[in-house]
Design an enzyme around this catalytic site. Structure first.
Site, short mmCIF file in Angstrom:
data_model
loop_
_atom_site.label_atom_id
_atom_site.label_comp_id
_atom_site.label_asym_id
_atom_site.label_seq_id
_atom_site.Cartn_x
_atom_site.Cartn_y
_atom_site.Cartn_z
N TYR A 46 -25.47 22.74 -28.30
CA TYR A 46 -23.92 22.93 -28.07
C TYR A 46 -23.39 22.73 -26.72
O TYR A 46 -22.68 21.90 -26.56
CB TYR A 46 -23.28 24.28 -28.58
CG TYR A 46 -21.87 24.48 -28.88
CD1 TYR A 46 -21.37 23.56 -29.61
CD2 TYR A 46 -21.10 25.15 -27.97
CE1 TYR A 46 -19.84 23.55 -29.99
CE2 TYR A 46 -19.63 25.00 -27.96
CZ TYR A 46 -19.29 24.38 -29.11
OH TYR A 46 -17.78 24.24 -29.28
N SER A 72 -15.25 22.79 -24.37
CA SER A 72 -15.82 24.07 -24.24
C SER A 72 -16.34 24.52 -22.69
O SER A 72 -16.80 23.63 -22.06
CB SER A 72 -16.98 24.61 -25.15
OG SER A 72 -17.52 25.65 -24.86
#
Length: 285
Positions: free
Chosen positions: A174, A161
């Site tokens: 995250y 990501s």
């Protein structure tokens, strides 16, 4: 800045006669919905036999398997908790047994809970790390071991990501997990090159998935999507096509690389607002 107008965008289909992954055996973690579903279907369209992994969406996993079979592929479903090492190891063993081996491993499963660091529920914070970081590591490690034992090479793709590089507030766990994913994949690419196992990363942008509805209303998603450089959210099948490209035998010189599929979201597009504002001021003066 004037947003690009969204074009008509039906789900991508493979070119006639192109099945570059015919005979390949693939597993995709977290593939009952969202990006994982798009990847599983794209692999099936490209000719691969696919194992769809799920945790709590068994019915949707069955739907993905049916869609894969509609493209002439063999498809299986297997449950596993990606936050549990033993469960991941059993998943890889079962997938390899069902398919007679592994040629492609896609680490896609992730979990995220969004809170500021000082307000985080540590159990949710730890779950994010367990699934998104440790789960990815155990899948990559176990899958690579199967490939090394078989001695026929293979491909590993890690869905990471932009959070790996952007310190997004409210997403510390995250961010940490995805940063670790990037270093894990690049290190694995170095270590596994001698076994002719290629390891690559994909950085998706803002993709239209059920998971986004956990954090945003439909109205917010659509209004913000219209302001993005490409004027819309990305689609799971677009990430799937990226995975197929990376696993294609024709891409055999690509390893340790990051493929960004984000419609320009990581470009400094918001600076265009400043350009437009300056033009308006100049015209007024």
């Amino acid at each position: 800045m004037s947003a690009a107008q969204p074009e008509s965008h039906p789900a991508s289909q493979p070119l006639p006669g192109t099945r570059p992954l015919q005979g390949q055996r693939a597993i995709v973690s977290g593939s009952s919905r969202g990006i994982g579903r798009g990847i599983a279907v794209a692999l099936a369209q490209a000719g691969a036999e696919v194992t769809i992994n799920y945790h709590s969406h068994a019915g949707e996993a069955d739907e993905v398997a049916a869609e894969c079979r509609s493209h002439g592929a063999v498809a299986h479903t297997l449950p596993a908790d990606m936050g549990d090492r033993e469960s991941v190891e059993k998943l890889i063993d079962a997938a390899a047994e069902k398919m007679g081996g592994l040629d492609i491993v896609v680490s896609n499963a992730a979990y995220s809970d969004r809170h500021l660091m000082l307000e985080s529920d540590l159990s949710e914070f730890e779950k994010t790390i367990d699934v998104s970081m440790w789960g990815a590591f155990h899948l990559v490690r176990c899958g690579a071991q199967k490939m090394v034992d078989a001695g026929a090479g293979g491909n590993i793709v890690v869905i990471s990501s932009p959070h790996a590089k952007i310190a997004m507030p409210g997403a510390m766990a995250y961010n940490m997990a995805k940063s670790a994913n990037d270093q894990m994949a690049r290190t694995a690419a170095v270590e596994l090159a001698q076994h002719r196992i290629r390891v690559n990363l994909i950085h998706p942008g803002w993709i239209d998935t059920p998971g986004e509805r956990k954090f945003f209303t439909e109205e917010t998603l659509q209004s913000r999507a219209a302001k993005l450089p490409w004027g819309r959210l990305g689609r799971p099948d677009e990430i799937g096509r990226g995975v197929v490209f990376l696993c294609d035998p024709g891409s055999q010189y690509v390893t340790g690389s990051t493929l960004t599929i984000d419609g320009g979201i990581q470009l400094p597009w918001q600076e265009m607002y400043r350009v437009d504002e300056a033009r308006r001021e100049a015209a007024e003066n």
